[in-house]
Design a protein around this motif. Structure first.
Motif, PDB file in Angstrom:
ATOM      1  N   ARG A 113      -1.413  11.883  -8.128  1.00 46.37           N
ATOM      2  CA  ARG A 113      -1.710  12.402  -6.790  1.00 46.37           C
ATOM      3  C   ARG A 113      -0.488  13.104  -6.201  1.00 46.37           C
ATOM      4  NH1 ARG A 113      -3.829   8.370  -2.342  1.00 46.37           N
ATOM      5  NH2 ARG A 113      -5.431   8.099  -3.903  1.00 46.37           N
ATOM      6  N   LEU A 114       0.704  12.518  -6.430  1.00 42.75           N
ATOM      7  CA  LEU A 114       1.930  13.105  -5.906  1.00 42.75           C
ATOM      8  C   LEU A 114       2.167  14.487  -6.508  1.00 42.75           C
ATOM      9  CD1 LEU A 114       4.156  12.271  -3.933  1.00 42.75           C
ATOM     10  CD2 LEU A 114       5.461  11.446  -5.894  1.00 42.75           C
ATOM     11  N   PHE A 115       1.945  14.636  -7.815  1.00 50.23           N
ATOM     12  CA  PHE A 115       2.113  15.941  -8.457  1.00 50.23           C
ATOM     13  C   PHE A 115       1.077  16.946  -7.971  1.00 50.23           C
ATOM     14  CE2 PHE A 115       4.451  13.876 -12.122  1.00 50.23           C
ATOM     15  CZ  PHE A 115       5.679  14.411 -11.754  1.00 50.23           C
ATOM     16  N   ILE A 116      -0.140  16.509  -7.753  1.00 50.99           N
ATOM     17  CA  ILE A 116      -1.177  17.417  -7.252  1.00 50.99           C
ATOM     18  C   ILE A 116      -0.831  17.907  -5.850  1.00 50.99           C
ATOM     19  CG2 ILE A 116      -3.584  17.515  -6.492  1.00 50.99           C
ATOM     20  CD1 ILE A 116      -4.263  15.720  -8.895  1.00 50.99           C
ATOM     21  N   VAL A 117      -0.384  16.997  -5.006  1.00 55.72           N
ATOM     22  CA  VAL A 117      -0.006  17.395  -3.644  1.00 55.72           C
ATOM     23  C   VAL A 117       1.187  18.341  -3.676  1.00 55.72           C
ATOM     24  CG1 VAL A 117       0.944  16.522  -1.476  1.00 55.72           C
ATOM     25  CG2 VAL A 117      -0.975  15.355  -2.540  1.00 55.72           C
ATOM     26  N   PHE A 118       2.203  17.996  -4.457  1.00 57.97           N
ATOM     27  CA  PHE A 118       3.393  18.850  -4.552  1.00 57.97           C
ATOM     28  C   PHE A 118       3.032  20.219  -5.119  1.00 57.97           C
ATOM     29  CE2 PHE A 118       7.217  20.304  -6.844  1.00 57.97           C
ATOM     30  CZ  PHE A 118       8.076  20.397  -5.761  1.00 57.97           C
ATOM     31  N   GLY A 119       2.208  20.252  -6.161  1.00 56.77           N
ATOM     32  CA  GLY A 119       1.783  21.529  -6.738  1.00 56.77           C
ATOM     33  C   GLY A 119       0.966  22.357  -5.764  1.00 56.77           C
ATOM     34  N   GLY A 120       0.136  21.704  -4.985  1.00 57.75           N
ATOM     35  CA  GLY A 120      -0.647  22.432  -3.987  1.00 57.75           C
ATOM     36  C   GLY A 120       0.223  23.046  -2.904  1.00 57.75           C
ATOM     37  N   VAL A 121       1.236  22.313  -2.472  1.00 57.68           N
ATOM     38  CA  VAL A 121       2.132  22.842  -1.443  1.00 57.68           C
ATOM     39  C   VAL A 121       2.921  24.027  -1.984  1.00 57.68           C
ATOM     40  CG1 VAL A 121       4.181  22.298  -0.072  1.00 57.68           C
ATOM     41  CG2 VAL A 121       2.289  20.687  -0.148  1.00 57.68           C
ATOM     42  N   VAL A 122       3.460  23.904  -3.197  1.00 55.98           N
ATOM     43  CA  VAL A 122       4.229  24.998  -3.782  1.00 55.98           C
ATOM     44  C   VAL A 122       3.338  26.209  -4.019  1.00 55.98           C
ATOM     45  CG1 VAL A 122       5.531  25.698  -5.831  1.00 55.98           C
ATOM     46  CG2 VAL A 122       5.965  23.483  -4.780  1.00 55.98           C
ATOM     47  N   SER A 123       2.128  25.992  -4.494  1.00 56.64           N
ATOM     48  CA  SER A 123       1.203  27.118  -4.721  1.00 56.64           C
ATOM     49  C   SER A 123       0.851  27.813  -3.416  1.00 56.64           C
ATOM     50  CB  SER A 123      -0.077  26.617  -5.386  1.00 56.64           C
ATOM     51  OG  SER A 123       0.201  26.039  -6.623  1.00 56.64           O
ATOM     52  N   GLY A 124       0.620  27.046  -2.371  1.00 54.42           N
ATOM     53  CA  GLY A 124       0.326  27.649  -1.073  1.00 54.42           C
ATOM     54  C   GLY A 124       1.485  28.458  -0.534  1.00 54.42           C
ATOM     55  N   GLU A 136       0.828  -1.207   0.000  1.00 58.75           N
ATOM     56  CA  GLU A 136       0.000   0.000   0.000  1.00 58.75           C
ATOM     57  C   GLU A 136       0.860   1.253   0.000  1.00 58.75           C
ATOM     58  OE1 GLU A 136      -3.650   1.941   2.593  1.00 58.75           O
ATOM     59  OE2 GLU A 136      -3.037  -0.121   2.978  1.00 58.75           O
ATOM     60  N   ILE A 137       1.973   1.231   0.734  1.00 57.56           N
ATOM     61  CA  ILE A 137       2.874   2.384   0.764  1.00 57.56           C
ATOM     62  C   ILE A 137       3.487   2.609  -0.614  1.00 57.56           C
ATOM     63  CG2 ILE A 137       5.021   3.272   1.732  1.00 57.56           C
ATOM     64  CD1 ILE A 137       4.306   1.814   4.324  1.00 57.56           C
ATOM     65  N   THR A 138       3.970   1.539  -1.236  1.00 56.99           N
ATOM     66  CA  THR A 138       4.563   1.690  -2.567  1.00 56.99           C
ATOM     67  C   THR A 138       3.517   2.097  -3.592  1.00 56.99           C
ATOM     68  OG1 THR A 138       4.311  -0.679  -2.957  1.00 56.99           O
ATOM     69  CG2 THR A 138       6.448   0.067  -2.155  1.00 56.99           C
ATOM     70  N   LEU A 139       2.288   1.636  -3.433  1.00 55.95           N
ATOM     71  CA  LEU A 139       1.227   2.037  -4.358  1.00 55.95           C
ATOM     72  C   LEU A 139       0.949   3.534  -4.243  1.00 55.95           C
ATOM     73  CD1 LEU A 139      -0.928   1.091  -6.401  1.00 55.95           C
ATOM     74  CD2 LEU A 139      -2.471   0.829  -4.446  1.00 55.95           C
ATOM     75  N   ARG A 140       0.961   4.046  -3.031  1.00 59.69           N
ATOM     76  CA  ARG A 140       0.738   5.484  -2.838  1.00 59.69           C
ATOM     77  C   ARG A 140       1.877   6.303  -3.424  1.00 59.69           C
ATOM     78  NH1 ARG A 140      -1.472   5.864   3.391  1.00 59.69           N
ATOM     79  NH2 ARG A 140      -3.421   4.743   3.050  1.00 59.69           N
TER      80      ARG A 140
END
Length: 91
Positions: free
Chosen positions: A59-70, A49-53
């Motif tokens: 999802r990883l790009f969306i999270v990273f983009g959200g953090v950088v945008s914030g 499950e960890i490797t799948l995430r």
């Protein structure tokens, strides 16, 4: 009446406080029900499950983009407030 001043080092103060607390606080063991409920709530995911995430790139790009945008938004707001308050002091 004269009062004696006792001067203690911080280490002695901490040791005195710990000795006092050790005498007043008693250890409490939780019931088995509480422990079982906590074990049911706290679960480590499987390796798969960890490797799948981590391999879910979208999802990883969306999270990273959200953090950088914030972060950029916060920096922009901070610069704007600094600019506005700095201009008022100069006038």
């Amino acid at each position: 009446m004269t009062k004696r001043k006792k001067t203690h080092t911080p280490e002695e103060d901490i040791q005195l406080l710990e000795a006092h607390l050790a005498g007043t606080l008693k250890p409490v063991t939780p019931s088995r029900e509480v422990i079982q409920r906590l074990r049911g709530r706290i679960q480590m995911p499987n390796r798969e499950e960890i490797t799948l995430r981590l391999t879910d790139w979208r999802r990883l790009f969306i999270v990273f983009g959200g953090v950088v945008s914030g972060m950029l938004l916060l920096i922009t707001l901070a610069r704007a407030f600094y600019y506005l308050t700095g201009r008022k002091d100069m006038m």
